[in-house]
Scaffold this motif. Structure first.
Motif, PDB file in Angstrom:
ATOM      1  N   ASP A  50       0.826  -1.218   0.000  1.00 17.76           N
ATOM      2  CA  ASP A  50       0.000   0.000   0.000  1.00 17.76           C
ATOM      3  C   ASP A  50       0.856   1.263   0.000  1.00 17.76           C
ATOM      4  OD1 ASP A  50      -2.241  -1.589  -0.004  1.00 17.76           O
ATOM      5  OD2 ASP A  50      -2.664  -1.358   2.143  1.00 17.76           O
ATOM      6  N   LEU A  51       2.082   1.144   0.542  1.00 22.83           N
ATOM      7  CA  LEU A  51       2.987   2.302   0.517  1.00 22.83           C
ATOM      8  C   LEU A  51       3.673   2.453  -0.842  1.00 22.83           C
ATOM      9  CD1 LEU A  51       4.747   2.084   4.013  1.00 22.83           C
ATOM     10  CD2 LEU A  51       3.171   3.866   3.233  1.00 22.83           C
ATOM     11  N   GLY A  52       3.440   1.490  -1.739  1.00 17.73           N
ATOM     12  CA  GLY A  52       3.987   1.596  -3.092  1.00 17.73           C
ATOM     13  C   GLY A  52       5.221   0.758  -3.357  1.00 17.73           C
ATOM     14  N   TYR A  53       5.587  -0.099  -2.419  1.00 17.94           N
ATOM     15  CA  TYR A  53       6.781  -0.931  -2.623  1.00 17.94           C
ATOM     16  C   TYR A  53       6.453  -2.204  -3.383  1.00 17.94           C
ATOM     17  CZ  TYR A  53       9.207   1.964   0.783  1.00 17.94           C
ATOM     18  OH  TYR A  53       9.773   3.030   1.440  1.00 17.94           O
ATOM     19  N   GLU A  54       7.453  -2.678  -4.120  1.00 18.22           N
ATOM     20  CA  GLU A  54       7.389  -4.042  -4.645  1.00 18.22           C
ATOM     21  C   GLU A  54       7.934  -4.925  -3.532  1.00 18.22           C
ATOM     22  OE1 GLU A  54       8.993  -7.419  -5.938  1.00 18.22           O
ATOM     23  OE2 GLU A  54      10.197  -6.113  -7.241  1.00 18.22           O
ATOM     24  N   VAL A  55       7.170  -5.940  -3.124  1.00 17.86           N
ATOM     25  CA  VAL A  55       7.544  -6.768  -1.975  1.00 17.86           C
ATOM     26  C   VAL A  55       7.476  -8.247  -2.340  1.00 17.86           C
ATOM     27  CG1 VAL A  55       7.124  -7.226   0.471  1.00 17.86           C
ATOM     28  CG2 VAL A  55       6.400  -5.042  -0.509  1.00 17.86           C
ATOM     29  N   GLU A  56       8.546  -8.977  -2.028  1.00 15.56           N
ATOM     30  CA  GLU A  56       8.468 -10.437  -2.124  1.00 15.56           C
ATOM     31  C   GLU A  56       8.678 -11.012  -0.731  1.00 15.56           C
ATOM     32  OE1 GLU A  56      11.655 -12.164  -4.465  1.00 15.56           O
ATOM     33  OE2 GLU A  56      13.196 -11.433  -3.104  1.00 15.56           O
ATOM     34  N   ASP A  57       8.034 -12.148  -0.452  1.00 17.57           N
ATOM     35  CA  ASP A  57       8.226 -12.844   0.816  1.00 17.57           C
ATOM     36  C   ASP A  57       8.934 -14.156   0.524  1.00 17.57           C
ATOM     37  OD1 ASP A  57       8.059 -14.263   3.206  1.00 17.57           O
ATOM     38  OD2 ASP A  57       6.099 -13.422   3.715  1.00 17.57           O
ATOM     39  N   LEU A  58      10.148 -14.285   1.033  1.00 13.24           N
ATOM     40  CA  LEU A  58      10.947 -15.493   0.772  1.00 13.24           C
ATOM     41  C   LEU A  58      10.575 -16.641   1.706  1.00 13.24           C
ATOM     42  CD1 LEU A  58      14.419 -13.769   0.201  1.00 13.24           C
ATOM     43  CD2 LEU A  58      12.813 -14.615  -1.534  1.00 13.24           C
ATOM     44  N   GLY A  59       9.611 -16.415   2.610  1.00 13.56           N
ATOM     45  CA  GLY A  59       9.200 -17.466   3.539  1.00 13.56           C
ATOM     46  C   GLY A  59      10.152 -17.580   4.708  1.00 13.56           C
ATOM     47  N   ASP A  60       9.951 -18.646   5.473  1.00 13.89           N
ATOM     48  CA  ASP A  60      10.773 -18.853   6.662  1.00 13.89           C
ATOM     49  C   ASP A  60      11.985 -19.741   6.353  1.00 13.89           C
ATOM     50  OD1 ASP A  60       9.040 -17.427   8.247  1.00 13.89           O
ATOM     51  OD2 ASP A  60       8.077 -19.191   9.128  1.00 13.89           O
ATOM     52  N   LEU A  61      13.086 -19.460   7.007  1.00  9.41           N
ATOM     53  CA  LEU A  61      14.214 -20.390   6.985  1.00  9.41           C
ATOM     54  C   LEU A  61      13.867 -21.577   7.893  1.00  9.41           C
ATOM     55  CD1 LEU A  61      17.441 -18.215   7.102  1.00  9.41           C
ATOM     56  CD2 LEU A  61      15.995 -18.839   5.186  1.00  9.41           C
ATOM     57  N   HIS A  62      14.560 -22.691   7.660  1.00  7.09           N
ATOM     58  CA  HIS A  62      14.313 -23.854   8.512  1.00  7.09           C
ATOM     59  C   HIS A  62      15.132 -23.746   9.798  1.00  7.09           C
ATOM     60  CE1 HIS A  62      13.414 -27.806   9.917  1.00  7.09           C
ATOM     61  NE2 HIS A  62      14.708 -27.991  10.131  1.00  7.09           N
ATOM     62  N   VAL A  63      14.438 -23.863  10.922  1.00  2.00           N
ATOM     63  CA  VAL A  63      15.104 -23.842  12.235  1.00  2.00           C
ATOM     64  C   VAL A  63      14.639 -25.073  13.014  1.00  2.00           C
ATOM     65  CG1 VAL A  63      15.393 -22.562  14.389  1.00  2.00           C
ATOM     66  CG2 VAL A  63      15.111 -21.310  12.241  1.00  2.00           C
ATOM     67  N   PRO A  64      15.566 -25.865  13.581  1.00  2.00           N
ATOM     68  CA  PRO A  64      15.136 -27.029  14.346  1.00  2.00           C
ATOM     69  C   PRO A  64      14.441 -26.609  15.640  1.00  2.00           C
ATOM     70  CG  PRO A  64      17.514 -26.734  14.559  1.00  2.00           C
ATOM     71  CD  PRO A  64      17.044 -25.717  13.551  1.00  2.00           C
ATOM     72  N   SER A  65      13.508 -27.432  16.100  1.00  2.00           N
ATOM     73  CA  SER A  65      12.853 -27.130  17.371  1.00  2.00           C
ATOM     74  C   SER A  65      13.754 -27.611  18.505  1.00  2.00           C
ATOM     75  CB  SER A  65      11.486 -27.798  17.438  1.00  2.00           C
ATOM     76  OG  SER A  65      11.650 -29.188  17.362  1.00  2.00           O
ATOM     77  N   PRO A  66      13.690 -26.945  19.660  1.00  2.00           N
ATOM     78  CA  PRO A  66      14.583 -27.306  20.771  1.00  2.00           C
ATOM     79  C   PRO A  66      14.427 -28.752  21.220  1.00  2.00           C
ATOM     80  CG  PRO A  66      12.997 -25.595  21.429  1.00  2.00           C
ATOM     81  CD  PRO A  66      12.876 -25.769  19.963  1.00  2.00           C
ATOM     82  N   GLU A  67      13.219 -29.314  21.057  1.00  2.00           N
ATOM     83  CA  GLU A  67      12.995 -30.702  21.474  1.00  2.00           C
ATOM     84  C   GLU A  67      13.813 -31.683  20.649  1.00  2.00           C
ATOM     85  OE1 GLU A  67      10.661 -28.521  20.800  1.00  2.00           O
ATOM     86  OE2 GLU A  67       9.377 -28.351  22.562  1.00  2.00           O
ATOM     87  N   SER A  68      14.200 -31.274  19.432  1.00  2.00           N
ATOM     88  CA  SER A  68      14.842 -32.217  18.514  1.00  2.00           C
ATOM     89  C   SER A  68      16.360 -32.176  18.576  1.00  2.00           C
ATOM     90  CB  SER A  68      14.375 -31.919  17.079  1.00  2.00           C
ATOM     91  OG  SER A  68      14.923 -30.684  16.633  1.00  2.00           O
TER      92      SER A  68
END
Ligand code: DIR
Ligand code: MN
Ligand code: MN
Ligand code: MN
Length: 297
Positions: free
Chosen positions: A37-55
């Motif tokens: 809405d502010l006029g930017y071109e925006v891409e979302d690269l998603g989340d990086l993979h991070v292990p959960s502490p339980e693993s």
């Protein structure tokens, strides 16, 4: 500049679960649409993979989850660096503040004389030796300055990423003994809540922008939501009373936008489990708006 969003669902750097959901909460608060809405071109690269502490195993209690935190920050540094290479602005959502190790490494690869503005209730200037908690999110600024465990300091293959004279901390109100000593030794400029109360945010930001931009090629903004008052941002793992207000924080972001010095930004430590109806993520998105030039008139 076009913007690339990166999510870092990391909670290994601190003691309370939930901050790994920060990137989702910030997206749910419509960050991308606000920027469009502010006029930017925006891409979302998603989340990086991070292990959960339980693993995985916690390892050295003075540097909890060191190996995993090194690994995910190397990946974050590479991703941020690719974004900069493409001529885009990296905007990273967290996740605990240990992710700044990777973000700063990725940006500093391209801006070898990088300025750094660190919004935080804390200094994040501990090392494995001085940390009272062993949590690496309380060490990320020290690491970026080249101090601490070499596995983290050497991420990206060079150190330090920033120099003390180009670094400014804003909003500090809880510093450990080792952090206070380091601040004196290195001469890092810290605007504590005392200075903000006394001279006002406008003057603080004028000085902060001068310090961070003097002799640098650009400035990274690392914003820990616990820098704000817990009344405005309850959804953080380590709330400290007496923080920056919603308006003070906006003024700071607006002045950064006007200065046109930012190379990159990250918004970290949003913890939806401790939040009220996603308010903290909404504040993060509102502040982002000001960083990217949103104005009332
Ligand atoms: C404390 C807390 N100084 C530590 N740090 C936090 O564990 O090193 N940083 N909460 O954001
Ligand atoms: Mn922090
Ligand atoms: Mn903090
Ligand atoms: Mn901690």
């Amino acid at each position: 500049k076009p913007i690339s969003i990166i999510g870092m669902p990391l909670d290994l750097g601190q003691g309370r679960r939930g901050v790994d959901m920060g990137p989702s909460a910030i997206r749910y608060a419509l960050a991308q649409q606000m920027l469009i809405d502010l006029g930017y071109e925006v891409e979302d690269l998603g989340d990086l993979h991070v292990p959960s502490p339980e693993s995985i195993k916690i390892g050295d209690p003075h540097l909890k989850y060191l190996d995993a935190i090194r690994h995910v920050n190397e990946e974050l540094a590479n991703t941020v660096s690719e974004v900069v290479t493409k001529g885009r602005f990296p905007l990273v959502f967290g996740g605990d503040h240990s992710m700044a190790i990777g973000t700063v490494a990725g940006v500093a690869k391209h801006y070898r004389r990088l300025g750094l503005i660190w919004f935080d209730a804390h200094g994040d200037l501990n090392t494995g030796e001085t940390s009272p908690s062993g949590n690496i999110h309380g060490m990320s600024l020290a690491i970026s300055l080249g101090l601490g465990h070499s596995d983290l300091v050497q991420i990206g293959g060079f150190a330090p990423k920033v120099l003390p004279e180009h670094t400014v901390i804003i909003g500090a109100r809880e510093l450990d003994l080792g952090e206070r000593q380091l601040i004196r030794e290195l001469g890092i400029k810290v605007f504590t809540m005392h200075e903000i109360d006394r001279i006002g945010m406008a003057k603080v930001m004028e000085e902060a922008i001068t310090i961070a931009s003097n002799g640098t090629d650009g400035v990274h903004l690392s914003l820990d939501l616990d820098g704000l008052d817990p009344n405005d941002c309850p959804g953080v793992g380590t709330p400290v009373p007496g923080g920056m207000t919603y308006r003070e924080s906006h003024l700071a972001m607006e002045m950064l936008a006007e200065s046109k010095i930012l190379t990159s930004a990250e918004f970290v430590e949003v913890n939806p489990i401790l939040d009220r109806e996603n308010h903290t993520a909404q504040v993060a998105v509102a502040l982002m708006g000001s960083v990217f030039g949103k104005k009332v008139l």
